[in-house]
Design an enzyme around this catalytic site. Structure first.
Site, short mmCIF file in Angstrom:
data_model
loop_
_atom_site.label_atom_id
_atom_site.label_comp_id
_atom_site.label_asym_id
_atom_site.label_seq_id
_atom_site.Cartn_x
_atom_site.Cartn_y
_atom_site.Cartn_z
N GLY A 41 0.88 -1.20 -0.13
CA GLY A 41 0.02 -0.02 -0.07
C GLY A 41 0.86 1.23 0.05
CB SER A 91 5.70 -3.96 -2.65
OG SER A 91 4.47 -4.20 -1.99
N GLY A 123 -1.38 2.49 6.38
CA GLY A 123 -1.67 1.81 7.65
C GLY A 123 -1.13 0.33 7.66
CE LYS A 124 3.40 0.00 3.08
NZ LYS A 124 2.99 1.41 3.15
CB THR A 125 4.08 -0.32 9.10
OG1 THR A 125 4.95 -0.38 7.91
CG2 THR A 125 4.93 -0.79 10.04
#
Length: 246
Positions: free
Chosen positions: A79, A152, A84-86
């Site tokens: 994302g 990514s 908010g992915k981490t």
């Protein structure tokens, strides 16, 4: 919530063995009224049961019935920055670390601190993710599953990961522009828009949305806890199905 420590388990096992042996001694003494015979019976019972248990456990290690191998998997969070992915990946890792299988956590920030010379151009990012792909493959060869979070931004990198790693689970974490900027306490989006940060994903560099992710998390409408719960339920249903204790 409490978990059983190893020392507590050992003490419990010893206390149970002492209790059982004492019970045997008392029963034998009641029936035969001989303390020496009762003590001998208690000692014999303890030694014989320890040996029998050892043989029993060794035998069961060779029996495949009821065993289920947990195939190593990778949960790949992707994302744009501040989606908010981490944060979600950290909570998923924390909650899944309670399970009895090896699990590692890899985050872009940690890797870039180790290899600071990595650039942000497309070739740099693609090459960087090939390194991460190799790292994950190495971990999986040792039966270690991975929770990874990287921007990514390119489909080609994620497709390569899907092709070359085992049990690849892609989690696309997204948020609206308004939400991203509301979270941007350091003003990185504004700096990127002014040209102060180059190759910034979502502003001066493209983010290619996932083609077919296993899970989509919209952090505009879903809390971190809710997102982690959705992901863990997916893993339990599709990867860890039938594993007792999970």
């Amino acid at each position: 919530m409490f978990i059983e420590s190893k020392s507590r388990s050992v003490v419990k096992a010893i206390s149970w063995r002492l209790f059982a042996t004492t019970t045997t001694i008392i029963i034998v003494f009641i029936f035969f009224c001989r303390l020496d015979l009762a003590i001998a019976a208690g000692i014999f019972e303890s030694i014989s049961k320890i040996l029998i248990y050892f043989v029993h456990e060794r035998a069961w290690t060779k029996i495949k019935f009821g065993k289920k191998r947990i195939e190593p998997f990778v949960i790949w969070f992707t994302g744009v920055p501040l989606s908010g992915k981490t944060t979600i990946a950290d909570l998923v890792y924390k909650n899944m670390s309670k399970y009895s299988f090896p699990l590692e956590r890899i985050d872009s920030k940690d890797i870039r601190e180790v290899i600071p010379e990595i650039g942000y151009t497309r070739p740099d990012r693609v090459r960087h993710l090939k390194r991460i792909e190799h790292l994950i493959k190495t971990l999986q060869k040792n039966s270690i599953s991975v929770v990874s979070s990287f921007i990514s931004p390119y489909v080609e990198s994620r497709q390569s990961l899907r092709k070359n790693t085992d049990n690849y689970i892609e989690v696309y974490v997204k948020a609206s522009d308004e939400t991203l900027r509301a979270r941007d306490s350091k003003g990185v989006y504004a700096k990127a828009e002014r040209g102060e940060i180059v190759n910034f994903t979502g502003v001066s560099d493209v983010y290619e949305e996932p083609l077919d992710p296993e899970i989509i998390i919209d952090t505009d409408i879903m809390s971190v806890e809710e997102a982690a719960d959705v992901i863990i339920k997916y893993i339990r249903k599709n990867v860890l199905k039938g594993v007792i204790g999970l």
